[in-house]
Design an enzyme around this catalytic site. Sequence first.
Site, short mmCIF file in Angstrom:
data_model
loop_
_atom_site.label_atom_id
_atom_site.label_comp_id
_atom_site.label_asym_id
_atom_site.label_seq_id
_atom_site.Cartn_x
_atom_site.Cartn_y
_atom_site.Cartn_z
CG ASP A 1 -1.93 1.02 1.29
OD1 ASP A 1 -3.08 0.70 0.92
OD2 ASP A 1 -1.61 2.17 1.67
CD GLU B 1 -4.58 3.55 -0.89
OE1 GLU B 1 -5.57 3.27 -1.56
OE2 GLU B 1 -4.61 3.73 0.33
#
Length: 443
Positions: A321, A364
């Site tokens: 991430d 993301e």
Amino acid sequence: MGQLIEPPDRWQQPYREAVEELDRRERQWRQTDELLRRIAGRLCIAARGLDDALDDSLNAVISTLRKPAEPAPLESLLDALTRSVAALDHASTTAVAKVIDGDRLRKTLHRLLDQLPALPRAEALRAQLEAAGRDEALAEVAVGIADLSQAQASAVQRAKLESDRLLMQFSERLEEIARHLKCENEEQRGAQHEQRTFGQQLLDETQALISQTREATDLGSLQDQVYRRLTTIDQRVRDHRSREETRALAYKERTEALYERIETLENQTRVLTRSVSKLERQVGTDTLTRVPNRAAYDKRIAADLQLFGRDRRPRCLAAIDVDHFKRINDQYGHQAGDKVLQVLAQHWSRRLRDADFFGRYGGEEFVMLIEAVPAQALAVANALRLSVEQLGFHFRKQPVKVTVSCGIAGFRDGDTALSLFDRADAALYEAKRNGRNRCCLEG
Ligand SMILES: Nc1nc2c(ncn2[C@@H]2O[C@H](COP(=O)(O)OP(=O)(O)OP(=O)(O)O)[C@@H](O)[C@H]2O)c(=O)[nH]1
């Protein structure tokens, strides 16, 4: 001939799988259609209460949206709705602006675009969404997404029909081959019988000739009888040869026709396989980053878990991430954020081995499947994490700090996609909690 007669299951298996895959995609498109309808419904609800005429149109749209997918009535309602909104425009535009949350709509549209295959039209819609300023422009993008989703659903439907048709043709051809072989068998039996009869006839004629020769007293009549016998034998040989020639010709024609049909079928198969794999690539590719998307990951993790059950080779899932990504978006804009995701995804996917998997899980967050023990997977993930620092992101000539965190979980007996992801995600959370820009192993 032996090579042609593969068991029906081996011939049909890839097409069955293709049909199942298309069924799965059809369900996916239905879900997207359903989601679009729900979004449209919620927008309608949110926009109610501004004007009586508009409320009527909105109510009609809401009740039509709740019925099974039928675009035609919706189109006429859309016209009525457009008229009501146009009338309202004269009265007040500010009230509408207040009830529609542009930011949320924009995010939802982004999410929907992420689910669409990597087609030029989807790219154009993404650019349109980036440029869209006002609600009206956003609504246009929403309509574009709905249209594309509908078109994609139809394409999947068409490919499915084509697969079904080809599967039917396969069965027909297999039956044809079976019929051909049966016919050849019978022909062969007939030919053997005839051969035996022919041999017997020759033998009989020769025997008769021998005994006539032995018993003959008069040379003149012997000559006559020998001549007649030899003529009969000659005729029988000629007849037999002509029947054999006819049979060989018929066999050649039948076999050629069969080969021709099989060749046509093979060509059609190649075309279909190409279009199915093209569709598969489109459906499995993330539009923004061009790496495999969530759907591709779901498929791959299911396959890897199955494989793990059989070969027991150590495998790991890494959840990655981008740190403080919201800040990047807020400080440099959504487009800059998109660029960061694109560069990272391309950079990582290039660095991995072919056998490994790398894809965008959503937003993301990325996922990586590596065939390695956890300690090795940790080393790979750390190397990737450190390589991000070397990428040197800049915005308007100013350096932008981009780092990532990663959580790693090893495959275990009885794992499901969900249990495995939960453990990798928990490890990722640990990495974030411990200060980010790091990789953590589970537990
Ligand atoms: N530019 C861009 N932003 C996205 C995309 N998908 C998700 N986002 C944004 O990513 C941000 C994620 O923020 P958070 O979940 O709060 O996490 P974070 O800021 O990365 O913080 P940590 O994960 O705690 O380090 C949100 O602002 C999303 O809107 C995308 O495709 N493009």
